[in-house]
Design an enzyme around this catalytic site. Structure first.
Site, short mmCIF file in Angstrom:
data_model
loop_
_atom_site.label_atom_id
_atom_site.label_comp_id
_atom_site.label_asym_id
_atom_site.label_seq_id
_atom_site.Cartn_x
_atom_site.Cartn_y
_atom_site.Cartn_z
N ARG A 189 0.88 -1.17 0.00
CA ARG A 189 0.00 0.00 0.00
C ARG A 189 0.92 1.22 0.00
O ARG A 189 2.06 1.16 0.48
CB ARG A 189 -0.87 0.04 1.26
CG ARG A 189 -1.82 -1.14 1.41
CD ARG A 189 -2.58 -1.05 2.73
NE ARG A 189 -3.53 -2.15 2.88
CZ ARG A 189 -3.30 -3.26 3.60
NH1 ARG A 189 -2.13 -3.40 4.22
NH2 ARG A 189 -4.20 -4.20 3.70
N LYS B 133 -2.21 -2.09 7.89
CA LYS B 133 -3.38 -1.55 8.58
C LYS B 133 -3.46 -2.08 10.00
O LYS B 133 -3.14 -3.24 10.24
CB LYS B 133 -4.66 -1.92 7.82
CG LYS B 133 -4.88 -1.09 6.56
CD LYS B 133 -6.22 -1.39 5.95
CE LYS B 133 -6.47 -0.51 4.74
NZ LYS B 133 -7.76 -0.80 4.10
N HIS C 107 -1.89 2.16 -6.00
CA HIS C 107 -2.65 0.93 -5.75
C HIS C 107 -2.74 0.05 -7.00
O HIS C 107 -2.93 -1.15 -6.90
CB HIS C 107 -4.06 1.27 -5.25
CG HIS C 107 -4.43 0.50 -4.02
ND1 HIS C 107 -3.78 0.65 -2.81
CD2 HIS C 107 -5.37 -0.47 -3.82
CE1 HIS C 107 -4.32 -0.18 -1.93
NE2 HIS C 107 -5.27 -0.86 -2.51
N ARG D 159 -0.17 -2.52 -6.78
CA ARG D 159 -0.56 -3.56 -5.80
C ARG D 159 -1.52 -4.55 -6.45
O ARG D 159 -1.37 -5.76 -6.32
CB ARG D 159 -1.19 -2.87 -4.60
CG ARG D 159 -1.63 -3.81 -3.47
CD ARG D 159 -2.01 -2.95 -2.27
NE ARG D 159 -2.85 -3.62 -1.31
CZ ARG D 159 -2.40 -4.39 -0.32
NH1 ARG D 159 -1.11 -4.61 -0.18
NH2 ARG D 159 -3.24 -4.94 0.56
N HIS E 269 -4.09 -8.96 3.79
CA HIS E 269 -5.55 -8.94 3.87
C HIS E 269 -6.01 -9.73 5.09
O HIS E 269 -5.55 -10.85 5.31
CB HIS E 269 -6.19 -9.57 2.62
CG HIS E 269 -6.14 -8.69 1.42
ND1 HIS E 269 -6.28 -9.15 0.13
CD2 HIS E 269 -5.96 -7.34 1.30
CE1 HIS E 269 -6.19 -8.15 -0.72
NE2 HIS E 269 -6.00 -7.04 -0.04
N TYR F 232 -9.04 -11.25 -7.00
CA TYR F 232 -8.00 -11.40 -8.01
C TYR F 232 -8.18 -12.67 -8.84
O TYR F 232 -7.63 -12.77 -9.93
CB TYR F 232 -6.61 -11.35 -7.36
CG TYR F 232 -6.37 -10.00 -6.74
CD1 TYR F 232 -6.16 -8.88 -7.55
CD2 TYR F 232 -6.40 -9.82 -5.36
CE1 TYR F 232 -5.97 -7.62 -6.98
CE2 TYR F 232 -6.22 -8.57 -4.80
CZ TYR F 232 -6.02 -7.48 -5.61
OH TYR F 232 -5.85 -6.23 -5.06
#
Length: 284
Positions: free
Chosen positions: A134, A158, A230, A233, A256, A265
């Site tokens: 990110r 995150k 992004h 990514r 994630h 994906y």
């Protein structure tokens, strides 16, 4: 503090509460947080919709408001949570834009390495694509978290969660050149000594600055898509899945929390879908 949120998340939540305050001011409603009703919040959501915000932005604002009222309830500042019955808008799951491997090569080739910032910009693109980071993870990347001899980097994602991400040969080479030949000549400002990517003034480069670098390189490479950090990514994850990588491994590398986020994906791997239909459909 309790949830160990990043400064970016805290800022986003604060903006959501500010929007509720702006709504009250613009409608001349003398509202206090503890006097807001479900009807007020429904009118607020309608106001947000009329501002032209897309469903995903509406949902995020709503999430911020709900968190705020959970906090008020927990602190005994209110007895009833008016946001409890608020419904989030339905969000369509959009397939993210990706770049082909050829496009990424064109972007890297467009970097002018004779300019002082050239090696740094090349390292930025190589790490974004090579590790699937990110943009906030890239700007916060630290020298003490680079284990280039064993081809791994430690990333803080995150919720301040740390993860180890493999880093490939091209990205390692670009990083080493930048650190040894360019960064060594930049005097870091106080508190920035350990930050990998610095600007000329010795402070960490901003997210906006990275967007500008990518936008300029896309124009030079003749790529007409609107792309940002992004996009690299998304391309990283898509190319891994297309190459047959295990979805759990991709989830781990992207950081994630849920595998359902990574599953998007699999929808991008058109060749895999096509070959599956040809192989297994009775009409083929």
């Amino acid at each position: 503090m309790e949830r160990s949120l990043s400064p970016n998340s805290i800022e986003a939540y604060s903006r959501d509460i500010e929007k509720l305050a702006q709504f009250a001011d613009s409608n001349e409603l003398k509202l206090k947080p503890e006097t807001v009703t479900l009807a007020d919040l429904r009118r607020f959501i309608q106001w947000v919709v009329e501002l032209g915000m897309i469903p995903s932005s509406q949902a995020r604002i709503l999430s911020g408001i709900k968190s705020f009222y959970k906090y008020l309830l927990m602190e005994d500042m209110i007895t009833i949570d008016p946001s409890e019955l608020l419904e989030s808008p339905r969000i369509q799951r959009k397939l993210p834009d990706t770049l082909s491997f050829e496009d990424i090569d064109k972007i890297i080739a467009a970097i002018d390495l004779s300019k002082p910032e050239g090696p740094r910009n090349k390292a930025i693109i190589e790490v974004l694509y090579g590790c699937g980071l990110r943009v906030s993870e890239l700007t916060e990347l630290r020298l003490s978290n680079l284990y280039l001899d064993i081809e791994f980097i430690k990333v803080t994602g995150k919720g301040n969660k740390e993860r180890l991400v493999p880093i490939g040969e091209s990205a390692v080479k670009a990083l080493k050149i930048y650190i040894k030949e360019l960064r060594v000549h930049v005097a870091p400002k106080k508190g920035e000594d350990d930050i990998v990517f610095l600007n000329r003034r010795g402070t960490r480069i901003s997210r906006v600055f990275i967007f500008m670098i990518i936008k300029e390189l896309a124009i030079l490479a003749g790529i007409n898509k609107t792309i940002g950090p992004h996009t690299f990514r998304h391309s990283f994850a898509t190319h891994l899945v297309e190459g047959g990588a295990d979805l759990r491994a991709v989830q781990e590398m992207l950081g994630h929390e849920s595998i359902t986020t990574t599953e998007i994906y699999t929808h991008l791997d058109r060749e895999y879908l096509k070959s599956t239909i040809i192989q297994y459909h009775p009409r083929n």
